[in-house]
Motif scaffolding. Sequence first.
Motif, PDB file in Angstrom:
ATOM      1  N   UNK A  69      -6.499  24.097 -11.410  1.00 53.21           N
ATOM      2  CA  UNK A  69      -7.212  23.069 -10.646  1.00 53.21           C
ATOM      3  C   UNK A  69      -6.424  21.768 -10.613  1.00 53.21           C
ATOM      4  N   UNK A  70      -5.805  21.426 -11.730  1.00 50.69           N
ATOM      5  CA  UNK A  70      -5.014  20.197 -11.793  1.00 50.69           C
ATOM      6  C   UNK A  70      -3.845  20.234 -10.815  1.00 50.69           C
ATOM      7  N   UNK A  71      -3.212  21.383 -10.716  1.00 56.53           N
ATOM      8  CA  UNK A  71      -2.074  21.514  -9.796  1.00 56.53           C
ATOM      9  C   UNK A  71      -2.534  21.426  -8.351  1.00 56.53           C
ATOM     10  N   UNK A  72      -3.652  22.062  -8.030  1.00 53.10           N
ATOM     11  CA  UNK A  72      -4.180  21.959  -6.667  1.00 53.10           C
ATOM     12  C   UNK A  72      -4.560  20.514  -6.345  1.00 53.10           C
ATOM     13  N   UNK A  73      -5.116  19.820  -7.320  1.00 52.53           N
ATOM     14  CA  UNK A  73      -5.436  18.412  -7.116  1.00 52.53           C
ATOM     15  C   UNK A  73      -4.193  17.587  -6.854  1.00 52.53           C
ATOM     16  N   UNK A  74      -3.115  17.884  -7.596  1.00 51.51           N
ATOM     17  CA  UNK A  74      -1.855  17.182  -7.397  1.00 51.51           C
ATOM     18  C   UNK A  74      -1.278  17.477  -6.020  1.00 51.51           C
ATOM     19  N   UNK A  75      -1.388  18.737  -5.585  1.00 54.51           N
ATOM     20  CA  UNK A  75      -0.871  19.114  -4.268  1.00 54.51           C
ATOM     21  C   UNK A  75      -1.639  18.404  -3.151  1.00 54.51           C
ATOM     22  N   UNK A  76      -2.971  18.341  -3.291  1.00 54.06           N
ATOM     23  CA  UNK A  76      -3.773  17.633  -2.291  1.00 54.06           C
ATOM     24  C   UNK A  76      -3.452  16.146  -2.295  1.00 54.06           C
ATOM     25  N   UNK A  77      -3.247  15.585  -3.485  1.00 49.31           N
ATOM     26  CA  UNK A  77      -2.915  14.170  -3.570  1.00 49.31           C
ATOM     27  C   UNK A  77      -1.590  13.847  -2.927  1.00 49.31           C
ATOM     28  N   UNK A  78      -0.587  14.653  -3.213  1.00 51.16           N
ATOM     29  CA  UNK A  78       0.735  14.373  -2.662  1.00 51.16           C
ATOM     30  C   UNK A  78       0.792  14.646  -1.165  1.00 51.16           C
ATOM     31  N   UNK A  79      -0.037  15.592  -0.690  1.00 53.10           N
ATOM     32  CA  UNK A  79      -0.030  15.919   0.733  1.00 53.10           C
ATOM     33  C   UNK A  79      -0.826  14.913   1.559  1.00 53.10           C
ATOM     34  N   UNK A  80      -2.065  14.644   1.135  1.00 55.22           N
ATOM     35  CA  UNK A  80      -2.947  13.797   1.937  1.00 55.22           C
ATOM     36  C   UNK A  80      -2.679  12.310   1.747  1.00 55.22           C
ATOM     37  N   UNK A  81      -2.421  11.898   0.498  1.00 53.22           N
ATOM     38  CA  UNK A  81      -2.220  10.477   0.221  1.00 53.22           C
ATOM     39  C   UNK A  81      -0.755  10.070   0.313  1.00 53.22           C
ATOM     40  N   UNK A  82       0.092  10.775  -0.448  1.00 50.01           N
ATOM     41  CA  UNK A  82       1.496  10.374  -0.544  1.00 50.01           C
ATOM     42  C   UNK A  82       2.346  10.839   0.627  1.00 50.01           C
ATOM     43  N   UNK A  93       0.834  -1.206   0.000  1.00 51.15           N
ATOM     44  CA  UNK A  93       0.000   0.000   0.000  1.00 51.15           C
ATOM     45  C   UNK A  93       0.866   1.252   0.000  1.00 51.15           C
ATOM     46  N   UNK A  94       1.944   1.223   0.780  1.00 49.70           N
ATOM     47  CA  UNK A  94       2.855   2.368   0.842  1.00 49.70           C
ATOM     48  C   UNK A  94       3.512   2.605  -0.514  1.00 49.70           C
ATOM     49  N   UNK A  95       3.840   1.526  -1.219  1.00 54.32           N
ATOM     50  CA  UNK A  95       4.481   1.679  -2.530  1.00 54.32           C
ATOM     51  C   UNK A  95       3.537   2.363  -3.517  1.00 54.32           C
ATOM     52  N   UNK A  96       2.241   2.060  -3.431  1.00 57.26           N
ATOM     53  CA  UNK A  96       1.266   2.698  -4.316  1.00 57.26           C
ATOM     54  C   UNK A  96       1.139   4.184  -3.989  1.00 57.26           C
ATOM     55  N   UNK A  97       1.090   4.504  -2.697  1.00 52.31           N
ATOM     56  CA  UNK A  97       0.972   5.903  -2.273  1.00 52.31           C
ATOM     57  C   UNK A  97       2.194   6.714  -2.685  1.00 52.31           C
ATOM     58  N   UNK A  98       3.378   6.151  -2.466  1.00 54.36           N
ATOM     59  CA  UNK A  98       4.597   6.869  -2.836  1.00 54.36           C
ATOM     60  C   UNK A  98       4.843   6.834  -4.341  1.00 54.36           C
ATOM     61  N   UNK A  99       4.385   5.771  -5.020  1.00 53.78           N
ATOM     62  CA  UNK A  99       4.491   5.748  -6.473  1.00 53.78           C
ATOM     63  C   UNK A  99       3.696   6.883  -7.093  1.00 53.78           C
ATOM     64  N   UNK A 100       2.539   7.178  -6.494  1.00 51.05           N
ATOM     65  CA  UNK A 100       1.725   8.287  -6.985  1.00 51.05           C
ATOM     66  C   UNK A 100       2.379   9.636  -6.790  1.00 51.05           C
ATOM     67  N   UNK A 101       3.301   9.738  -5.824  1.00 49.95           N
ATOM     68  CA  UNK A 101       3.932  11.033  -5.558  1.00 49.95           C
ATOM     69  C   UNK A 101       4.743  11.520  -6.753  1.00 49.95           C
ATOM     70  N   UNK A 102       5.367  10.603  -7.500  1.00 50.86           N
ATOM     71  CA  UNK A 102       6.144  11.014  -8.663  1.00 50.86           C
ATOM     72  C   UNK A 102       5.236  11.607  -9.739  1.00 50.86           C
ATOM     73  N   UNK A 103       4.034  11.037  -9.872  1.00 48.64           N
ATOM     74  CA  UNK A 103       3.066  11.590 -10.818  1.00 48.64           C
ATOM     75  C   UNK A 103       2.589  12.967 -10.362  1.00 48.64           C
ATOM     76  N   UNK A 104       2.238  13.085  -9.077  1.00 50.66           N
ATOM     77  CA  UNK A 104       1.752  14.368  -8.556  1.00 50.66           C
ATOM     78  C   UNK A 104       2.814  15.462  -8.712  1.00 50.66           C
ATOM     79  N   UNK A 105       4.066  15.106  -8.422  1.00 50.43           N
ATOM     80  CA  UNK A 105       5.146  16.082  -8.557  1.00 50.43           C
ATOM     81  C   UNK A 105       5.297  16.501 -10.017  1.00 50.43           C
ATOM     82  N   UNK A 106       5.197  15.508 -10.922  1.00 54.66           N
ATOM     83  CA  UNK A 106       5.310  15.817 -12.343  1.00 54.66           C
ATOM     84  C   UNK A 106       4.279  16.820 -12.815  1.00 54.66           C
ATOM     85  N   UNK A 107       3.098  16.801 -12.213  1.00 56.82           N
ATOM     86  CA  UNK A 107       2.052  17.770 -12.550  1.00 56.82           C
ATOM     87  C   UNK A 107       2.358  19.130 -11.936  1.00 56.82           C
TER      88      UNK A 107
END
Length: 306
Positions: free
Chosen positions: A220-233, A18-32
């Motif tokens: 909006x996409x950037x704010x979504x990425x920021x929320x994703x990386x903060x709350x999930x990742x 589960x942690x790998x999925x959450x942190x894997x998503x962080x690279x996508x969120x950062x890319x945005x």
Amino acid sequence: MAAIQRQMNASEWAMLIALSVLWGGSFFFIGVAVKELPPLTIVTLRVGLAAIALLIVCRVMGLKLPREGRIWRAFFAMGILNNIIPFCLIVWGQTHIASGVASILNATTPLFTVIVAHFLTVDEKLSPNKLAGVLIGFVGVATMIGPSALGGSGSNLWGQLAILGAATSYAFAGIFGRRFKTMGVAPLMTATGQISSSTLMLIPVALLIDQPWTLAMPSTATWGALLGIALLSTALAYLLFFRILSSAGATNLALVTFLIPVSAILLGSLVLGEQLEMKHFVGMAMIAAGLVAIDGRLLRRVKAAG
């Protein structure tokens, strides 16, 4: 200090995946996010929003952060090693290299961790199986990305070195973070304390250097990425991080960096319709072999059966 168990049980493996999925998503969120915001602002918003979320969780659960000075000194040190240094290096690195390259270089964390743990701990010494497993796993990750992804010079080279620096910092953080268990600090408190400390250190620096009030309003996409990386990742991920660290140890925890590229490729295939290539299957097979070698149980059973 009580010895950390060397083998993970099914629950710990589930948390690791589960942690790998959450942190894997962080690279996508950062890319945005890096398309619109400077690295320091991204990192500050990441830890700041995560700190708010974790403080709310603590409040709802009726928990209070510890007040002892020695614990808060450890929080600040952990924040530097586990948040500020690696987050800034990874975000800056991803302004020069692709997220896929960043994920493979980040997968060197177990290699650094087993070496650091060998010298700085008494119960996580380097063994032939552990070293072989880490090397096999790293080659597997390299196979998945492909050797051509590691080529480049100039800014690309500095971007790659930045991710390696982040991996080294994560290795030291994994060893340093073991002390919270002996201090009697619960995983939720550790996650909240270190992320809050990081926020307090980063806010004045970001205000001074980035002057965020001069930046254009993010999309909006950037704010979504920021929320994703903060709350999930970050917030949710660190709850899992410290729970695994307290029971399975730094070396086992570092295996998550092998799984991050796997989850990223699988998510890309399922969600974005990306096609898996033969190198991906070969790489994942090698990563599985590396995990088996480090875990050791299957090898011992085979020897016993023989």
